[in-house]
Design a protein around this motif. Sequence first.
Motif, mmCIF file in Angstrom:
data_model
loop_
_atom_site.group_PDB
_atom_site.id
_atom_site.type_symbol
_atom_site.label_atom_id
_atom_site.label_comp_id
_atom_site.label_asym_id
_atom_site.label_seq_id
_atom_site.Cartn_x
_atom_site.Cartn_y
_atom_site.Cartn_z
ATOM 1 N N SER A 152 0.741 -1.156 -0.110
ATOM 2 C CA SER A 152 0.076 0.024 -0.032
ATOM 3 C C SER A 152 0.779 1.232 0.045
ATOM 4 C CB SER A 152 -0.784 -0.016 1.309
ATOM 5 O OG SER A 152 -0.044 0.066 2.352
ATOM 6 N N ILE A 153 0.333 2.180 -0.910
ATOM 7 C CA ILE A 153 1.200 3.434 -0.953
ATOM 8 C C ILE A 153 0.478 4.570 -0.268
ATOM 9 C CG2 ILE A 153 2.389 5.038 -2.311
ATOM 10 C CD1 ILE A 153 2.833 2.794 -4.484
ATOM 11 N N LYS A 154 0.969 4.969 1.004
ATOM 12 C CA LYS A 154 -0.026 5.764 1.749
ATOM 13 C C LYS A 154 0.211 7.276 1.264
ATOM 14 C CE LYS A 154 -0.190 3.032 5.789
ATOM 15 N NZ LYS A 154 -0.257 2.830 7.423
ATOM 16 N N HIS A 155 1.483 7.654 0.845
ATOM 17 C CA HIS A 155 2.000 9.011 0.119
ATOM 18 C C HIS A 155 2.462 8.872 -1.248
ATOM 19 C CE1 HIS A 155 1.582 10.627 4.321
ATOM 20 N NE2 HIS A 155 2.027 9.399 4.635
ATOM 21 N N PRO A 156 1.584 8.630 -1.965
ATOM 22 C CA PRO A 156 2.109 8.603 -3.582
ATOM 23 C C PRO A 156 2.762 9.401 -4.090
ATOM 24 C CG PRO A 156 -0.420 8.983 -3.394
ATOM 25 C CD PRO A 156 0.081 8.686 -2.032
ATOM 26 N N VAL A 157 2.606 10.899 -3.597
ATOM 27 C CA VAL A 157 3.078 12.227 -4.269
ATOM 28 C C VAL A 157 4.480 11.982 -3.688
ATOM 29 C CG1 VAL A 157 3.377 14.560 -4.248
ATOM 30 C CG2 VAL A 157 1.142 13.389 -4.305
ATOM 31 N N MET A 158 4.785 11.793 -2.415
ATOM 32 C CA MET A 158 6.162 11.523 -2.118
ATOM 33 C C MET A 158 6.946 10.613 -2.551
ATOM 34 S SD MET A 158 7.091 14.006 0.379
ATOM 35 C CE MET A 158 8.512 13.102 1.188
ATOM 36 N N MET A 159 6.357 9.396 -2.881
ATOM 37 C CA MET A 159 6.901 8.150 -3.372
ATOM 38 C C MET A 159 7.311 8.525 -4.882
ATOM 39 S SD MET A 159 6.567 5.544 -5.639
ATOM 40 C CE MET A 159 4.900 4.986 -5.908
ATOM 41 N N VAL A 160 6.623 9.366 -5.505
ATOM 42 C CA VAL A 160 6.941 9.623 -6.920
ATOM 43 C C VAL A 160 8.049 10.442 -6.798
ATOM 44 C CG1 VAL A 160 6.179 10.711 -9.100
ATOM 45 C CG2 VAL A 160 4.913 8.992 -8.084
ATOM 46 N N LEU A 161 8.175 11.519 -5.981
ATOM 47 C CA LEU A 161 9.133 12.486 -5.562
ATOM 48 C C LEU A 161 10.459 11.731 -5.217
ATOM 49 C CD1 LEU A 161 9.606 15.639 -5.597
ATOM 50 C CD2 LEU A 161 8.960 15.455 -3.193
ATOM 51 N N PHE A 162 10.471 10.931 -4.436
ATOM 52 C CA PHE A 162 11.730 9.977 -3.906
ATOM 53 C C PHE A 162 12.228 9.407 -5.222
ATOM 54 C CE2 PHE A 162 10.945 10.850 0.443
ATOM 55 C CZ PHE A 162 12.329 11.096 0.778
ATOM 56 N N PHE A 163 11.445 8.622 -5.961
ATOM 57 C CA PHE A 163 11.292 7.950 -7.095
ATOM 58 C C PHE A 163 12.158 8.684 -8.267
ATOM 59 C CE2 PHE A 163 9.438 4.423 -9.978
ATOM 60 C CZ PHE A 163 10.603 3.528 -9.618
ATOM 61 N N VAL A 164 11.470 9.733 -8.582
ATOM 62 C CA VAL A 164 12.161 10.457 -9.483
ATOM 63 C C VAL A 164 13.340 11.139 -9.341
ATOM 64 C CG1 VAL A 164 11.639 12.666 -11.214
ATOM 65 C CG2 VAL A 164 9.869 10.800 -10.690
ATOM 66 N N LEU A 165 13.522 11.686 -8.275
ATOM 67 C CA LEU A 165 14.592 12.565 -7.736
ATOM 68 C C LEU A 165 15.914 11.527 -7.654
ATOM 69 C CD1 LEU A 165 13.549 15.043 -4.816
ATOM 70 C CD2 LEU A 165 14.234 15.780 -7.112
ATOM 71 N N THR A 166 15.624 10.270 -7.078
ATOM 72 C CA THR A 166 16.690 9.315 -6.892
ATOM 73 C C THR A 166 17.098 8.767 -8.381
ATOM 74 O OG1 THR A 166 15.711 8.450 -4.916
ATOM 75 C CG2 THR A 166 17.273 6.945 -6.035
ATOM 76 N N ALA A 167 16.194 8.802 -9.218
ATOM 77 C CA ALA A 167 16.681 8.131 -10.620
ATOM 78 C C ALA A 167 17.637 9.277 -11.239
ATOM 79 C CB ALA A 167 15.220 7.762 -11.486
ATOM 80 N N VAL A 168 17.118 10.612 -11.364
ATOM 81 C CA VAL A 168 17.891 11.695 -11.876
ATOM 82 C C VAL A 168 19.141 11.721 -11.111
ATOM 83 C CG1 VAL A 168 17.966 14.116 -12.333
ATOM 84 C CG2 VAL A 168 15.844 12.819 -12.534
ATOM 85 N N SER A 169 19.351 11.827 -9.714
ATOM 86 C CA SER A 169 20.538 12.085 -9.196
ATOM 87 C C SER A 169 21.624 10.851 -9.460
ATOM 88 C CB SER A 169 20.376 11.982 -7.518
ATOM 89 O OG SER A 169 19.187 13.163 -7.297
ATOM 90 N N PHE A 170 21.129 9.609 -9.404
ATOM 91 C CA PHE A 170 22.034 8.584 -9.798
ATOM 92 C C PHE A 170 22.317 8.118 -11.116
ATOM 93 C CE2 PHE A 170 21.339 7.963 -5.298
ATOM 94 C CZ PHE A 170 22.668 7.648 -4.622
ATOM 95 N N SER A 171 21.454 8.602 -11.908
ATOM 96 C CA SER A 171 21.634 8.629 -13.445
ATOM 97 C C SER A 171 22.807 9.826 -13.847
ATOM 98 C CB SER A 171 20.555 9.186 -14.244
ATOM 99 O OG SER A 171 19.645 8.104 -14.118
ATOM 100 N N LEU A 172 22.658 10.882 -13.078
ATOM 101 C CA LEU A 172 23.812 11.794 -13.268
ATOM 102 C C LEU A 172 25.058 11.446 -12.244
ATOM 103 C CD1 LEU A 172 24.138 14.859 -14.296
ATOM 104 C CD2 LEU A 172 23.497 15.745 -11.910
ATOM 105 N N PHE A 173 24.909 10.784 -11.564
ATOM 106 C CA PHE A 173 26.214 10.159 -10.830
ATOM 107 C C PHE A 173 26.829 9.364 -11.562
ATOM 108 C CE2 PHE A 173 28.052 7.186 -7.650
ATOM 109 C CZ PHE A 173 28.969 7.988 -7.333
ATOM 110 N N GLY A 174 26.228 8.448 -12.375
ATOM 111 C CA GLY A 174 26.676 7.394 -13.353
ATOM 112 C C GLY A 174 26.900 7.946 -14.602
ATOM 113 N N PHE A 175 26.557 9.170 -14.956
ATOM 114 C CA PHE A 175 27.145 10.020 -16.079
ATOM 115 C C PHE A 175 28.596 10.501 -15.779
ATOM 116 C CE2 PHE A 175 27.612 14.114 -18.295
ATOM 117 C CZ PHE A 175 27.480 13.818 -19.635
#
Length: 253
Positions: free
Chosen positions: A132-155
């Motif tokens: 169950s996802i109790k805070h979908p907005v926060m979940m998406v925010l963490f999801f997207v920010l983590t993906a962008v941050s570590f893609s940039l780190f990989g770059f």
Amino acid sequence: MNFEAIKSIYAFEMARTRRTLLQSIVSPVITTSLYFIVFGAAIGSRMQEVQGVPYGAFIAPGLIMLTLLNQCIGNGSFGIYFPKFTGTIYEILSSPISMLEIVIGYVGAAATKGLIVGTIILITASLFVDISIKHPVMMVLFFVLTAVSFSLFGFMIGIWAKDFEQLNIFPMLIIPPLVFLGGSFYSIDMLPPFWQAVSHFNPVLYLVSGFRWSFFEIADVNPVVSLVTVLGFLVVCLSITAWIFKTGYKLKN
């Protein structure tokens, strides 16, 4: 802003995923399923709940984060390293494309691929446990920010690496231990006080904790602190990337 250039880089990188579906999509799904079978069945039968959450569901955010970090770093690093390896990077650097457009194209594609795989893992996890996802907005925010941050780190890793061995150091030898020791499969409250303090120096703890909070409202670290940590990491990566392009570090020679 040269949107056509961004679109070209982005489309080229996404096309590579379609050519390697077995490695890009099928392999992470099988690996995650095995984690649930081993940890959920073997350990979950002995450890029913952690902080009021069934153990199988408790480990789901950690498994998603493990896959997301590996995918984003791997795709982000290989995307820019391969042009360096083949020498086509000089065609990109000499073309009328700004640093920002190059980063958006490569990092955007790596983040997109990571988010696609992460979403598939989330769906796979829901087949094994009740999520169950109790805070979908926060979940998406963490999801997207983590993906962008570590893609940039990989770059950044892709620019720094001089061979395939260095390219695989972080996704193979550094990230998995950090994720495993970052509270992915347990709560750090279960550790002795000394090791709880040591765990707070692990940056992945903040990612997993914040991401898990968005699901179950339980966290080892205040979710606001976790969010600030992710944003701070993103700012650091942006600053280093800007310095790399400004100085031509490992690009001009």
